[in-house]
Design a protein around this motif. Sequence first.
Motif, PDB file in Angstrom:
ATOM      1  N   LEU A 111       0.825  -1.208   0.000  1.00 49.53           N
ATOM      2  CA  LEU A 111       0.000   0.000   0.000  1.00 49.53           C
ATOM      3  C   LEU A 111       0.858   1.257   0.000  1.00 49.53           C
ATOM      4  O   LEU A 111       0.676   2.161  -0.814  1.00 49.53           O
ATOM      5  N   TRP A 112       1.820   1.330   0.925  1.00 55.90           N
ATOM      6  CA  TRP A 112       2.618   2.548   1.054  1.00 55.90           C
ATOM      7  C   TRP A 112       3.703   2.652  -0.005  1.00 55.90           C
ATOM      8  O   TRP A 112       4.162   3.747  -0.314  1.00 55.90           O
ATOM      9  N   ASP A 113       4.105   1.521  -0.583  1.00 58.36           N
ATOM     10  CA  ASP A 113       5.090   1.570  -1.670  1.00 58.36           C
ATOM     11  C   ASP A 113       4.493   2.111  -2.966  1.00 58.36           C
ATOM     12  O   ASP A 113       5.230   2.475  -3.880  1.00 58.36           O
ATOM     13  N   ALA A 114       3.163   2.130  -3.054  1.00 56.24           N
ATOM     14  CA  ALA A 114       2.516   2.537  -4.305  1.00 56.24           C
ATOM     15  C   ALA A 114       2.954   3.923  -4.746  1.00 56.24           C
ATOM     16  O   ALA A 114       3.056   4.200  -5.947  1.00 56.24           O
ATOM     17  N   ASP A 115       3.221   4.826  -3.796  1.00 53.36           N
ATOM     18  CA  ASP A 115       3.727   6.155  -4.172  1.00 53.36           C
ATOM     19  C   ASP A 115       5.126   6.387  -3.575  1.00 53.36           C
ATOM     20  O   ASP A 115       5.497   7.515  -3.269  1.00 53.36           O
ATOM     21  N   TYR A 116       5.852   5.278  -3.415  1.00 55.83           N
ATOM     22  CA  TYR A 116       7.242   5.325  -2.926  1.00 55.83           C
ATOM     23  C   TYR A 116       7.349   5.914  -1.516  1.00 55.83           C
ATOM     24  O   TYR A 116       8.362   6.498  -1.151  1.00 55.83           O
ATOM     25  N   GLY A 117       6.279   5.763  -0.740  1.00 47.36           N
ATOM     26  CA  GLY A 117       6.309   6.234   0.640  1.00 47.36           C
ATOM     27  C   GLY A 117       6.015   7.707   0.823  1.00 47.36           C
ATOM     28  O   GLY A 117       6.064   8.202   1.957  1.00 47.36           O
ATOM     29  N   ASP A 118       5.680   8.412  -0.253  1.00 45.08           N
ATOM     30  CA  ASP A 118       5.427   9.862  -0.128  1.00 45.08           C
ATOM     31  C   ASP A 118       4.281  10.159   0.837  1.00 45.08           C
ATOM     32  O   ASP A 118       4.343  11.111   1.622  1.00 45.08           O
ATOM     33  N   THR A 119       3.206   9.359   0.780  1.00 43.13           N
ATOM     34  CA  THR A 119       2.065   9.605   1.658  1.00 43.13           C
ATOM     35  C   THR A 119       2.455   9.443   3.116  1.00 43.13           C
ATOM     36  O   THR A 119       2.084  10.262   3.970  1.00 43.13           O
ATOM     37  N   VAL A 120       3.202   8.396   3.423  1.00 43.11           N
ATOM     38  CA  VAL A 120       3.643   8.177   4.805  1.00 43.11           C
ATOM     39  C   VAL A 120       4.470   9.365   5.283  1.00 43.11           C
ATOM     40  O   VAL A 120       4.266   9.872   6.397  1.00 43.11           O
ATOM     41  N   ARG A 121       5.381   9.821   4.448  1.00 49.65           N
ATOM     42  CA  ARG A 121       6.270  10.918   4.855  1.00 49.65           C
ATOM     43  C   ARG A 121       5.512  12.221   5.053  1.00 49.65           C
ATOM     44  O   ARG A 121       5.941  13.071   5.850  1.00 49.65           O
ATOM     45  N   LEU A 122       4.398  12.403   4.367  1.00 51.76           N
ATOM     46  CA  LEU A 122       3.601  13.615   4.535  1.00 51.76           C
ATOM     47  C   LEU A 122       2.624  13.516   5.702  1.00 51.76           C
ATOM     48  O   LEU A 122       2.488  14.440   6.500  1.00 51.76           O
ATOM     49  N   VAL A 123       1.947  12.374   5.797  1.00 49.55           N
ATOM     50  CA  VAL A 123       0.829  12.258   6.721  1.00 49.55           C
ATOM     51  C   VAL A 123       1.266  11.950   8.146  1.00 49.55           C
ATOM     52  O   VAL A 123       0.778  12.571   9.100  1.00 49.55           O
ATOM     53  N   ILE A 124       2.172  10.989   8.323  1.00 48.90           N
ATOM     54  CA  ILE A 124       2.514  10.556   9.675  1.00 48.90           C
ATOM     55  C   ILE A 124       3.078  11.706  10.520  1.00 48.90           C
ATOM     56  O   ILE A 124       2.639  11.899  11.666  1.00 48.90           O
ATOM     57  N   PRO A 125       4.017  12.524  10.017  1.00 46.73           N
ATOM     58  CA  PRO A 125       4.469  13.644  10.849  1.00 46.73           C
ATOM     59  C   PRO A 125       3.350  14.614  11.210  1.00 46.73           C
ATOM     60  O   PRO A 125       3.315  15.131  12.331  1.00 46.73           O
ATOM     61  N   ARG A 184      11.393   2.166   7.024  1.00 41.85           N
ATOM     62  CA  ARG A 184      11.366   2.063   5.565  1.00 41.85           C
ATOM     63  C   ARG A 184      11.162   3.425   4.910  1.00 41.85           C
ATOM     64  O   ARG A 184      11.714   3.689   3.843  1.00 41.85           O
ATOM     65  N   TYR A 185      10.372   4.302   5.550  1.00 41.93           N
ATOM     66  CA  TYR A 185       9.988   5.543   4.882  1.00 41.93           C
ATOM     67  C   TYR A 185      10.427   6.821   5.592  1.00 41.93           C
ATOM     68  O   TYR A 185      10.780   7.793   4.927  1.00 41.93           O
ATOM     69  N   LEU A 186      10.357   6.851   6.914  1.00 40.00           N
ATOM     70  CA  LEU A 186      10.605   8.104   7.627  1.00 40.00           C
ATOM     71  C   LEU A 186      12.056   8.275   8.041  1.00 40.00           C
ATOM     72  O   LEU A 186      12.634   9.348   7.885  1.00 40.00           O
ATOM     73  N   VAL A 187      12.640   7.237   8.601  1.00 38.71           N
ATOM     74  CA  VAL A 187      14.056   7.256   8.986  1.00 38.71           C
ATOM     75  C   VAL A 187      14.683   6.017   8.354  1.00 38.71           C
ATOM     76  O   VAL A 187      14.921   5.022   9.040  1.00 38.71           O
ATOM     77  N   PRO A 188      14.919   6.058   7.046  1.00 36.50           N
ATOM     78  CA  PRO A 188      15.329   4.854   6.319  1.00 36.50           C
ATOM     79  C   PRO A 188      16.607   4.237   6.896  1.00 36.50           C
ATOM     80  O   PRO A 188      17.607   4.924   7.090  1.00 36.50           O
ATOM     81  N   ILE A 189      16.531   2.946   7.165  1.00 35.98           N
ATOM     82  CA  ILE A 189      17.684   2.205   7.671  1.00 35.98           C
ATOM     83  C   ILE A 189      18.022   1.109   6.674  1.00 35.98           C
ATOM     84  O   ILE A 189      17.192   0.238   6.391  1.00 35.98           O
ATOM     85  N   GLU A 190      19.218   1.186   6.127  1.00 36.04           N
ATOM     86  CA  GLU A 190      19.678   0.172   5.196  1.00 36.04           C
ATOM     87  C   GLU A 190      20.296  -1.005   5.957  1.00 36.04           C
ATOM     88  O   GLU A 190      20.841  -0.826   7.045  1.00 36.04           O
ATOM     89  N   PRO A 191      20.205  -2.197   5.374  1.00 41.12           N
ATOM     90  CA  PRO A 191      19.607  -2.503   4.062  1.00 41.12           C
ATOM     91  C   PRO A 191      18.111  -2.796   4.115  1.00 41.12           C
ATOM     92  O   PRO A 191      17.519  -3.109   3.085  1.00 41.12           O
ATOM     93  N   LEU A 192      17.498  -2.676   5.287  1.00 37.06           N
ATOM     94  CA  LEU A 192      16.082  -3.020   5.405  1.00 37.06           C
ATOM     95  C   LEU A 192      15.206  -2.191   4.483  1.00 37.06           C
ATOM     96  O   LEU A 192      14.325  -2.720   3.801  1.00 37.06           O
ATOM     97  N   CYS A 193      15.440  -0.894   4.422  1.00 40.89           N
ATOM     98  CA  CYS A 193      14.507  -0.016   3.708  1.00 40.89           C
ATOM     99  C   CYS A 193      14.489  -0.248   2.200  1.00 40.89           C
ATOM    100  O   CYS A 193      13.525   0.105   1.534  1.00 40.89           O
ATOM    101  N   SER A 194      15.529  -0.850   1.655  1.00 47.08           N
ATOM    102  CA  SER A 194      15.563  -1.061   0.212  1.00 47.08           C
ATOM    103  C   SER A 194      15.171  -2.481  -0.197  1.00 47.08           C
ATOM    104  O   SER A 194      15.213  -2.818  -1.383  1.00 47.08           O
ATOM    105  N   GLN A 195      14.764  -3.290   0.766  1.00 45.90           N
ATOM    106  CA  GLN A 195      14.333  -4.649   0.430  1.00 45.90           C
ATOM    107  C   GLN A 195      12.988  -4.619  -0.282  1.00 45.90           C
ATOM    108  O   GLN A 195      12.132  -3.786   0.027  1.00 45.90           O
ATOM    109  N   PRO A 196      12.751  -5.519  -1.223  1.00 54.06           N
ATOM    110  CA  PRO A 196      11.432  -5.574  -1.871  1.00 54.06           C
ATOM    111  C   PRO A 196      10.355  -6.024  -0.881  1.00 54.06           C
ATOM    112  O   PRO A 196      10.661  -6.674   0.127  1.00 54.06           O
ATOM    113  N   PRO A 197       9.092  -5.689  -1.158  1.00 63.34           N
ATOM    114  CA  PRO A 197       8.016  -6.022  -0.219  1.00 63.34           C
ATOM    115  C   PRO A 197       7.956  -7.502   0.159  1.00 63.34           C
ATOM    116  O   PRO A 197       7.705  -7.826   1.322  1.00 63.34           O
TER     117      PRO A 197
END
Length: 199
Positions: free
Chosen positions: A99-113, A164-177
Amino acid sequence: MVEGRRGRRPAGQDTREPVLAAAREEFRERGYEAASVRSVARRAGVDPGTVRHWFGDKTHLFTASLGLADVDPAAIVRAAADGPVEGLGARLVRAVVDLWDADYGDTVRLVIPAVMADPGLRALLPQFLGAELLGPLVRRLDVDDAPLRTSLVASQMAGVLMTRYLVPIEPLCSQPPARIAALVGPTVQRYLTGDLPPA
């Protein structure tokens, strides 16, 4: 200046934004469970049919008031519940991440804060998740400690969204769903159906 007479807005007048504003106030004041389409309509000065015309039901009205108009919690519940109980945790993680990957996390980054910065909305979010997303899943399982299990799952999913979206931590954040679901799913599954340590 004479205040205008209160009452329902004239037919044809653009009422979507006033309804959203009334919904935010109603949810903040009464809580998610107590608020209703009718109470929002009364506050906005419109007919309940007008609210349903724009937003359908209370669930979609609430998500729209958060800026998440396209989010359908029932679709996530269906996607997670469709299959053997043993894979429920992985399916839930996959549905949320997709769901949140559909717009590359933009919605999460806007709405959650924005939600976290508003004490009223911040208090409503757990009510909503319990009533519309996690609660229905846990109730289907008919397990003990349902409220505790619901909060444990919420904590895990919040961590995934954060890293995955707000405070990206590698390599977790770049893993496929699918990989995220395979990694995190077993922990969510234990929270849902496994044995929990005694109090």
